[in-house]
Design a protein around this motif. Structure first.
Motif, mmCIF file in Angstrom:
data_model
loop_
_atom_site.group_PDB
_atom_site.id
_atom_site.type_symbol
_atom_site.label_atom_id
_atom_site.label_comp_id
_atom_site.label_asym_id
_atom_site.label_seq_id
_atom_site.Cartn_x
_atom_site.Cartn_y
_atom_site.Cartn_z
ATOM 1 N N ALA A 13 17.401 -6.872 -0.614
ATOM 2 C CA ALA A 13 16.042 -6.886 -0.067
ATOM 3 C C ALA A 13 14.980 -6.832 -1.156
ATOM 4 N N TYR A 14 13.888 -7.565 -0.947
ATOM 5 C CA TYR A 14 12.757 -7.510 -1.879
ATOM 6 C C TYR A 14 11.976 -6.202 -1.728
ATOM 7 N N PHE A 15 11.857 -5.731 -0.490
ATOM 8 C CA PHE A 15 11.083 -4.521 -0.206
ATOM 9 C C PHE A 15 12.008 -3.431 0.326
ATOM 10 N N THR A 16 11.645 -2.188 0.067
ATOM 11 C CA THR A 16 12.447 -1.056 0.563
ATOM 12 C C THR A 16 11.694 -0.222 1.594
ATOM 13 N N ILE A 17 10.444 -0.567 1.887
ATOM 14 C CA ILE A 17 9.682 0.188 2.888
ATOM 15 C C ILE A 17 9.817 -0.470 4.256
ATOM 16 N N SER A 18 9.655 0.330 5.306
ATOM 17 C CA SER A 18 9.708 -0.182 6.679
ATOM 18 C C SER A 18 8.338 -0.708 7.084
ATOM 19 N N ASP A 19 8.301 -1.405 8.207
ATOM 20 C CA ASP A 19 7.029 -1.932 8.694
ATOM 21 C C ASP A 19 6.094 -0.789 9.084
ATOM 22 N N ALA A 20 6.659 0.284 9.650
ATOM 23 C CA ALA A 20 5.832 1.434 10.031
ATOM 24 C C ALA A 20 5.214 2.088 8.794
ATOM 25 N N SER A 21 6.009 2.231 7.736
ATOM 26 C CA SER A 21 5.498 2.819 6.492
ATOM 27 C C SER A 21 4.435 1.921 5.870
ATOM 28 N N ARG A 22 4.688 0.606 5.881
ATOM 29 C CA ARG A 22 3.714 -0.329 5.341
ATOM 30 C C ARG A 22 2.379 -0.200 6.048
ATOM 31 N N ASP A 23 2.428 -0.028 7.374
ATOM 32 C CA ASP A 23 1.206 0.086 8.163
ATOM 33 C C ASP A 23 0.399 1.315 7.732
ATOM 34 N N VAL A 24 1.075 2.450 7.604
ATOM 35 C CA VAL A 24 0.392 3.686 7.201
ATOM 36 C C VAL A 24 -0.156 3.564 5.784
ATOM 37 N N LEU A 25 0.654 3.046 4.872
ATOM 38 C CA LEU A 25 0.238 2.927 3.470
ATOM 39 C C LEU A 25 -0.927 1.957 3.305
ATOM 40 N N TYR A 26 -0.881 0.848 4.045
ATOM 41 C CA TYR A 26 -1.970 -0.125 3.947
ATOM 42 C C TYR A 26 -3.280 0.475 4.469
ATOM 43 N N ARG A 27 -3.204 1.178 5.588
ATOM 44 C CA ARG A 27 -4.411 1.785 6.156
ATOM 45 C C ARG A 27 -5.023 2.806 5.192
ATOM 46 N N LYS A 28 -4.169 3.614 4.572
ATOM 47 C CA LYS A 28 -4.658 4.608 3.610
ATOM 48 C C LYS A 28 -5.339 3.916 2.427
ATOM 49 N N LEU A 29 -4.717 2.851 1.946
ATOM 50 C CA LEU A 29 -5.273 2.118 0.817
ATOM 51 C C LEU A 29 -6.611 1.475 1.185
ATOM 52 N N ARG A 30 -6.671 0.875 2.340
ATOM 53 C CA ARG A 30 -7.917 0.238 2.802
ATOM 54 C C ARG A 30 -9.031 1.269 2.969
ATOM 55 N N ASP A 31 -8.710 2.397 3.599
ATOM 56 C CA ASP A 31 -9.736 3.412 3.853
ATOM 57 C C ASP A 31 -10.182 4.081 2.558
ATOM 58 N N ARG A 32 -9.249 4.257 1.624
ATOM 59 C CA ARG A 32 -9.597 4.887 0.344
ATOM 60 C C ARG A 32 -10.568 4.032 -0.452
ATOM 61 N N THR A 33 -10.451 2.731 -0.311
ATOM 62 C CA THR A 33 -11.358 1.829 -1.037
ATOM 63 C C THR A 33 -12.591 1.474 -0.207
ATOM 64 N N MET A 34 -12.725 2.122 0.955
ATOM 65 C CA MET A 34 -13.897 1.970 1.832
ATOM 66 C C MET A 34 -14.140 0.520 2.239
ATOM 67 N N ILE A 35 -13.041 -0.181 2.530
ATOM 68 C CA ILE A 35 -13.137 -1.545 3.049
ATOM 69 C C ILE A 35 -13.042 -1.465 4.563
ATOM 70 N N GLU A 36 -14.031 -1.957 5.244
ATOM 71 C CA GLU A 36 -14.133 -1.777 6.689
ATOM 72 C C GLU A 36 -13.556 -2.964 7.460
ATOM 73 N N GLY A 37 -12.753 -2.634 8.472
ATOM 74 C CA GLY A 37 -12.362 -3.614 9.475
ATOM 75 C C GLY A 37 -11.331 -4.654 9.081
ATOM 76 N N LEU A 38 -10.720 -4.524 7.901
ATOM 77 C CA LEU A 38 -9.741 -5.530 7.475
ATOM 78 C C LEU A 38 -8.338 -5.073 7.883
ATOM 79 N N ARG A 39 -7.822 -5.671 8.935
ATOM 80 C CA ARG A 39 -6.463 -5.372 9.374
ATOM 81 C C ARG A 39 -5.466 -6.184 8.554
ATOM 82 N N PHE A 40 -4.242 -5.679 8.480
ATOM 83 C CA PHE A 40 -3.231 -6.415 7.714
ATOM 84 C C PHE A 40 -3.022 -7.801 8.314
ATOM 85 N N HIS A 41 -3.056 -7.917 9.631
ATOM 86 C CA HIS A 41 -2.818 -9.215 10.261
ATOM 87 C C HIS A 41 -3.948 -10.206 9.967
#
Length: 319
Positions: free
Chosen positions: A244-272
């Motif tokens: 596998a290229y990645f070792t994280i699950s989709d659920a983990s990716r969702d949480v990590l992406y949201r934290k990263l987006r919110d930490r950089t104060m980027i509004e409204g950008l969903r992963f999809h």
């Protein structure tokens, strides 16, 4: 309704009881088993939801869990006794909490429980969903990701397109990069592996995906930029002795992406939204049929109305 009868022998009595029970279960007597909505949902999960892809079944199960937990009176009611008024009360309660689009999305998931219960299980005579009015479908999202925002998120995660990810946060950032260069969904990206990606042919073999039932296995063509990115992941996977290229699950990716987006104060950008961003960029380079082949869409209208998000200003600048 209680039914009784007498028969000359015990064997005949048992045969009569079995036949009566079968007739009741099939709805032939105009009677239906007293199965609750919760029981119907659990059976639907086993027979339908669990056969979907991991990311889709997880999202569906989370909605089912919330529905049964937040509306216990409805969950414990006998399925064939649930009325349109009961569902209308659920609709009105949800509209006080979430948008009309969310209510419509939930209803589209819940309605098939009745469809299969009526047609196959014979647990109810008809579906009450036909008698209630649901919110209208909202306009498609227009948000896309800008490269300024993407670079800000990469810097915050300590990720670089030239260096393999070493932390879960960096893997989430890399999934974001791959999405921008392939226009694939999150679950499809996280399932990429050395055995499914052929970097020489620039093709990703994708046997399981959202539209698998309609088009079968997908072979996703990869851009040259995507191949350059994936070579970094391929080399890392080979060094670490994994497929596998990645070792994280989709659920983990969702949480990590949201934290990263919110930490950089980027509004409204969903992963999809990154999928729509990538398809909008690709639309400037390939024709619509090629774009549909890349995205896996079977409905060109959905591709145009939902995922093609070029602004009127950008189009005008090219005219």
């Amino acid at each position: 309704m209680r039914r009784t009868a007498t028969r000359p022998t015990k064997a005949e009595a048992q045969a009569w009881a079995v036949a009566e029970e079968a007739a009741i279960l099939s709805g032939a007597r105009g009677e239906y088993p007293r199965r609750t909505l919760a029981e119907a949902v659990e059976r639907y999960r086993r027979e339908v939801t669990d056969s979907k892809t991991a990311s889709t079944s997880r999202a569906d199960n989370l909605r089912f869990d919330a529905w049964l937990r937040d509306f216990p009176e409805l969950a414990n009611k006998v399925l064939h006794e649930i009325t349109a008024d009961d569902l209308a009360n659920w609709r009105d309660a949800r509209l006080k909490q979430v948008s009309g689009s969310s209510v419509l999305r939930e209803a589209q998931q819940y309605r098939p429980v009745w469809t299969i219960a009526v047609k196959q299980w014979k647990w109810a005579p008809k579906s009450p969903w036909q008698e209630i009015r649901l919110p209208a479908k909202a306009h498609a999202r227009r948000r896309t990701g800008g490269w300024t925002e993407i670079r800000r998120m990469l810097r915050s995660a300590g990720a670089s397109p030239r260096v393999a990810p070493s932390t879960p946060q960096q893997q989430a950032a890399w999934a974001m990069l791959v999405a921008l260069h392939t226009a694939m969904r999150s679950g499809e990206i996280l399932r990429m592996s050395r055995s499914t990606v052929d970097l020489k042919r620039k093709v990703y073999e994708l046997p399981k995906h959202k539209t698998e039932a309609l088009i079968g296995a997908r072979r996703v063509p990869l851009t040259s930029r995507a191949v350059r990115l994936l070579r970094v992941l391929e080399a890392q996977a080979q060094r670490e002795g994994r497929d596998a290229y990645f070792t994280i699950s989709d659920a983990s990716r969702d949480v990590l992406y949201r934290k990263l987006r919110d930490r950089t104060m980027i509004e409204g950008l969903r992963f999809h939204d990154l999928r729509a961003t990538a398809l909008t960029m690709l639309s400037k380079r390939v024709d619509v049929m090629t774009l549909a082949r890349i995205s896996g869409h079977v409905d060109i209208n959905e591709l145009f109305n939902t995922y093609y998000r070029e602004t009127a200003e950008d189009i005008a600048a090219r005219l």
